[in-house]
Design a protein around this motif. Structure first.
Motif, mmCIF file in Angstrom:
data_model
loop_
_atom_site.group_PDB
_atom_site.id
_atom_site.type_symbol
_atom_site.label_atom_id
_atom_site.label_comp_id
_atom_site.label_asym_id
_atom_site.label_seq_id
_atom_site.Cartn_x
_atom_site.Cartn_y
_atom_site.Cartn_z
ATOM 1 N N ASN A 470 0.826 -1.207 0.000
ATOM 2 C CA ASN A 470 0.000 0.000 0.000
ATOM 3 C C ASN A 470 0.861 1.258 0.000
ATOM 4 O O ASN A 470 0.549 2.239 -0.686
ATOM 5 C CB ASN A 470 -0.929 0.008 1.212
ATOM 6 N N ARG A 502 -7.491 -0.093 2.319
ATOM 7 C CA ARG A 502 -6.543 0.938 1.897
ATOM 8 C C ARG A 502 -6.055 0.684 0.470
ATOM 9 O O ARG A 502 -5.859 1.626 -0.313
ATOM 10 C CB ARG A 502 -5.362 0.975 2.873
ATOM 11 N N TYR A 504 -7.747 -0.640 -1.986
ATOM 12 C CA TYR A 504 -8.776 -0.210 -2.927
ATOM 13 C C TYR A 504 -8.907 1.313 -2.969
ATOM 14 O O TYR A 504 -9.176 1.897 -4.026
ATOM 15 C CB TYR A 504 -10.112 -0.860 -2.561
ATOM 16 N N GLU A 505 -8.706 1.955 -1.842
ATOM 17 C CA GLU A 505 -8.717 3.417 -1.835
ATOM 18 C C GLU A 505 -7.657 3.967 -2.782
ATOM 19 O O GLU A 505 -7.908 4.919 -3.539
ATOM 20 C CB GLU A 505 -8.471 3.931 -0.416
ATOM 21 N N SER A 509 -7.726 6.042 -6.690
ATOM 22 C CA SER A 509 -6.950 7.250 -6.951
ATOM 23 C C SER A 509 -5.984 7.061 -8.112
ATOM 24 O O SER A 509 -5.785 7.971 -8.926
ATOM 25 C CB SER A 509 -6.176 7.651 -5.692
ATOM 26 N N HIS A 547 -17.372 0.206 0.717
ATOM 27 C CA HIS A 547 -16.700 1.493 0.547
ATOM 28 C C HIS A 547 -16.417 2.137 1.902
ATOM 29 O O HIS A 547 -17.222 2.065 2.835
ATOM 30 C CB HIS A 547 -17.576 2.431 -0.290
ATOM 31 N N SER A 548 -15.248 2.757 1.989
ATOM 32 C CA SER A 548 -14.920 3.602 3.132
ATOM 33 C C SER A 548 -15.070 5.059 2.699
ATOM 34 O O SER A 548 -15.321 5.359 1.526
ATOM 35 C CB SER A 548 -13.485 3.345 3.599
ATOM 36 N N PHE A 550 -12.695 7.216 2.445
ATOM 37 C CA PHE A 550 -11.625 7.578 1.521
ATOM 38 C C PHE A 550 -11.826 6.963 0.139
ATOM 39 O O PHE A 550 -11.478 7.575 -0.869
ATOM 40 C CB PHE A 550 -10.272 7.148 2.096
ATOM 41 N N SER A 551 -12.356 5.745 0.083
ATOM 42 C CA SER A 551 -12.602 5.150 -1.232
ATOM 43 C C SER A 551 -13.690 5.928 -1.976
ATOM 44 O O SER A 551 -13.583 6.173 -3.193
ATOM 45 C CB SER A 551 -12.992 3.677 -1.093
ATOM 46 N N TRP A 553 -14.353 9.075 -1.484
ATOM 47 C CA TRP A 553 -13.738 10.365 -1.806
ATOM 48 C C TRP A 553 -12.910 10.264 -3.090
ATOM 49 O O TRP A 553 -13.059 11.093 -4.011
ATOM 50 C CB TRP A 553 -12.864 10.806 -0.635
ATOM 51 N N ASN A 554 -12.050 9.246 -3.162
ATOM 52 C CA ASN A 554 -11.215 9.090 -4.360
ATOM 53 C C ASN A 554 -12.046 8.767 -5.589
ATOM 54 O O ASN A 554 -11.731 9.207 -6.704
ATOM 55 C CB ASN A 554 -10.176 7.990 -4.126
#
Length: 837
Positions: A470, A502, A504-505, A509, A547-548, A550-551, A553-554
């Motif tokens: 990561n 993390r 996948y986030e 991006s 989904h989190s 951050f995911s 968001w990206n």
């Protein structure tokens, strides 16, 4: 939470001395440490003192036929027991049950000894079902249990996971008074609870120990430490430390267990203190170890349960009659050498390792624990101190030692220190752990040394955690290297490293945006973007991830960068629904991303609707939200709305910032009101707000479009006076403005001077030393690859130097003299005279 961990110190005092176990001659042996396993032989016994007692019982069962008294047929009962065990071994449980019924129907009275062979097998198997069947048969025949049968039944139940039944049986035995449960049995139950992480039944066991008043010994504390670590209860471990040091003298083996516990719970200070006590004991020879006549290690220290003050003295229990010698191996596990108190007793051999080897191994593992605690606490100074102390003691660090040490030093001293330790390990022929390579690689990625990070991960040949991969993916994202990221993903798949959220986030991006930065999306890129996002989401679903923040968001940033407004709004609505089910709300940053993308796509009405919705729902807004909406007002040409937003912003407690004034000036400049825009610039300066190059570029862009040379020269000189360095965009606006008006030589001279101003004062002072090199290699070079070399400077993160060299090369190509100092420029002197202070 089990009870023992939440009681006062008096809770751990013994209510009465523990009862001892009668053996075949009627003598009594003491109750000591836990019994680890059921496997034993007639000639060799190893384990803790409790183990030895239990194993001796197993051995005595082999001769149970010789102990039967009265008129019963000794051979028939043993034959039936062996037939039952044989049937159980063969899986013929119905035959075993029939034989058990036959045994119960014998004409003569039966005793607990007539079932010990069966119970012993059930304890070793384990077979909790048949042991309960045997116990039920014994109860129906009203056959009283003895200590041995109770031990075997409880062991079988615990090994089979039947803790409730074991607790009920112990409780019943204690209350009925038919047989008194002994301390080794309780210690074994505690060990089984720790092994299976069963805190509930550990609490029940401790309650039974209280009611039966069996006391506590050193092994009890050992098992309680394991349970406290499972519960992450540091205060309990600290309380055990106080109680233990109050009633027992310290030795290196009990210190080993406490150091392990402190390390597991992150108490570096206590672990270090215990380690220094261990070192002191080892140096002074106070390790309670000695060699017996056969040259093997043993200690005569007794593991005596703690009595309650004012109760029966220790001498009445008989512990001093038959001393038990205990030793502990390098891992802190007990091993026993003792004399059994009957005519069959024999000296049991200990491990053949020498005293110094055991001490050194124990010290090494304790040093390893504390060094790993330093890694967790990111305390490189203490870790280096411990490594030096190990060297002074003659302890050779292992790969495990370096694993903890590298974690400690790289956290504060960076990846270079980690690489140095890897080279040192190579010189010592030590193979680094996968976790060691992963740690150094992760810090290389943080420093954007991606080649080195990838090289270290290429040496990993077995699965590990996803975090080093990561970190490398994050570095690829920062450096815009999606090709390298594909290699990293291939390596993860090869090693079967499971991705986490993390991962996948970062994938959203890295691969969500198809076009290069500053390029607008088109139909092809938008289709490819949607295809990639679907593939990533399908892989997320296969691996069980949702989904989190951050995911999401990206993902929304990817849609916004491609101009996919419809998809972005749909995912925003899906995210709102998804996170509302989790009692969470999307962060302000996510909404700001959506608002910014909508404004960039000039979807102002939709942006205003979302902003109003946020206000009506009481959603927290920040200064960025207001600045985005003020920028939105420039597209709808409403300076009045922008001023209203500024008032709302101030009421909400946010002071106007540089970006706020920039957005307001943009609206005025769009309407051609340069005078009011420059007044805002003065207002920002009077309020102590430092304007940046973006603010000046906003004015220069509109002035360039309008051909207002006077405004451009005023702004350029003001930037120079306020020491705001121009960027390549500034140079472009100034150069273009002069060219549009036909002032070509002035344009080249301005481009030359502005390019020099892009560098810092220190860089400009060193230009004189680099002048010859830059002219020969870049500016005046006739090499056809000169411009490719200049582009390489961009890749090396030297954007301003590369832009300066490229601009000066163009000036030279167009026939202008290259100036290396502002003092040589008449254009610079003229602006200074006209607008300077």
């Amino acid at each position: 939470m089990f009870r023992a961990l939440r009681l006062s110190p008096l809770r751990f005092l013994v209510d009465s001395p523990s009862k001892s176990i009668p053996n075949k001659n009627g003598t009594r042996t003491s109750n000591y440490d836990n019994w680890v396993g059921c496997s034993c032989s007639v000639t060799t016994l190893t384990g803790t003192s409790d183990e030895l007692i239990l194993k001796s019982m197993f051995i005595s069962v082999l001769n149970v036929g010789n102990e039967l008294v009265g008129h019963r047929d000794e051979s028939s009962t043993m034959i039936l027991q062996r037939q039952i065990v044989g049937a159980l071994c063969s899986g013929e449980r119905h035959i075993a049950s029939s034989l058990l019924v036959k045994l119960m129907n014998e004409n003569y009275p039966l005793e607990a000894n007539d079932f010990l062979h069966i119970l012993r097998y059930c304890a070793r198997s384990p077979d909790p079902v048949f042991v309960m069947e045997t116990y039920s048969a014994m109860s129906e025949r009203e056959i009283s249990m003895d200590t041995k049968s109770l031990l075997f039944i409880v062991i079988a139940l615990c090994n089979g996971g039947y803790f409730d039944q074991a607790s009920d049986l112990i409780n019943f035995a204690g209350e009925s008074g038919s047989v008194s449960p002994v301390l080794p049995l309780y210690n074994y139950v505690l060990r089984a609870c720790a092994k299976t992480k069963n805190l509930l039944h550990a609490s029940k066991c401790l309650d039974l120990m209280d009611r039966q008043r069996v006391g506590r010994n050193e092994t009890t504390y050992s098992e309680l430490l394991k349970l406290a670590v499972l519960q992450r209860n540091l205060s309990a471990v600290q309380e055990f430390w106080k109680e233990y040091t109050k009633h027992y003298s310290l030795n290196i083996f009990c210190l080993r267990k406490f150091i392990w516990s402190f390390r597991r719970l992150g108490d570096l200070k206590s672990a270090y203190g215990a380690l220094q006590q261990m070192v002191d004991l080892a140096i002074r020879g106070k390790h309670s170890l000695e060699s017996n006549t056969k040259g093997r290690l043993c200690t005569s220290r007794l593991d005596i349960p703690i009595p309650l003050c004012g109760e029966t003295g220790l001498q009445e229990v008989g512990f001093h009659e038959h001393p038990v010698a205990t030793m502990v191996d390098a891992y802190g596990n007990d091993a026993v050498m003792c004399k059994l108190p009957d005519r069959h007793s024999r000296e049991v051999e200990c491990s053949s390792v020498g005293l110094q080897k055991v001490l050194r191994s124990t010290l090494l593992w304790s040093f390893n624990d504390v060094i790993h605690a330093c890694g967790q606490a990111k305390n490189s100074e203490l870790a280096e101190q411990l490594m030096l102390q190990m060297q002074n003691l003659g302890l050779q660090p292992s790969s495990y030692t370096y694993d903890g040490f590298v974690r400690a030093v790289v956290s504060q001293e960076g990846y270079r220190k980690g690489m140095a330790q890897l080279k040192l390990m190579q010189l010592q022929n030590l193979k680094p752990y996968v976790s060691t390579l992963a740690t150094v690689s992760a810090h290389c990625s943080k420093a954007l040394r991606v080649d080195l990070a990838e090289f270290l991960l290429d040496q990993v040949s077995e699965p590990c955690y996803a975090y080093p991969f990561n970190n490398l993916l994050a570095a690829c994202d920062t450096l815009d290297q999606p090709e390298r990221a594909l290699r990293v993903l291939a390596k993860m798949k090869q090693l079967k490293v499971h991705p986490d959220i993390r991962t996948y986030e970062l994938l959203f991006s890295l691969f969500g945006n198809v076009n290069a930065p500053y390029e607008k999306g088109n139909l092809l890129s938008q289709a490819e973007c949607a295809k990639r996002i679907r593939a990533i989401e399908m892989d997320m679903a296969r691996n069980g991830f949702q989904h989190s923040l951050f995911s999401i968001w990206n993902l929304l940033k990817a849609f916004g960068a491609e101009g996919m407004v419809r998809e972005m709004i749909l995912y925003l609505q899906r995210a709102e629904f998804l996170f509302s089910d989790r009692d969470m709300y999307l962060g302000t940053s996510i909404y700001n991303t959506v608002l910014h993308s909508l404004v960039e796509a000039q979807e102002c009405n939709l942006a205003i609707e979302i902003f109003k919705s946020m206000k009506s729902r009481g959603f927290p807004l920040d200064s960025v939200t207001y600045c985005i909406m003020i920028d939105c007002c420039s597209y709808i040409h409403s300076y009045r709305s922008a001023r209203g937003l500024v008032s709302m912003m101030i009421r909400d407690g946010f002071s106007p910032e540089t970006v706020t004034f920039t957005a307001l000036m943009k609206i005025l400049l769009d309407d051609g009101n340069f005078e009011e825009a420059l007044n805002l610039l003065d207002q920002a300066a009077s309020e102590g707000i430092n304007t940046d190059v973006l603010t000046y570029n906003t004015i220069l862009q509109k002035a360039c479009e309008k051909g207002m040379i006077g405004v451009i020269e005023y702004v350029v000189e003001r930037m120079h006076q306020e020491r705001v360095k121009p960027d390549p965009t500034t140079c472009q606006f100034v150069f273009t403005a002069y060219v549009k008006r036909g002032f070509y030589m002035t344009a080249l001279e301005a481009l030359n001077i502005m390019s020099l101003r892009m560098l810092s004062k220190e860089d400009n002072e060193s230009l004189e030393d680099k002048r010859t090199e830059l002219e020969e290699d870049f500016i005046l070079s006739e090499d056809p690859e000169a411009e490719e070399k200049i582009v390489q400077l961009f890749k090396n993160s030297e954007e301003h130097l590369a832009a300066m060299v490229l601009n000066l090369r163009w000036c030279a190509i167009l026939g202008s003299q290259v100036l290396w100092s502002e003092d040589q420029s008449s254009w610079s002197r003229r602006l200074s005279n006209m607008y300077g202070v």
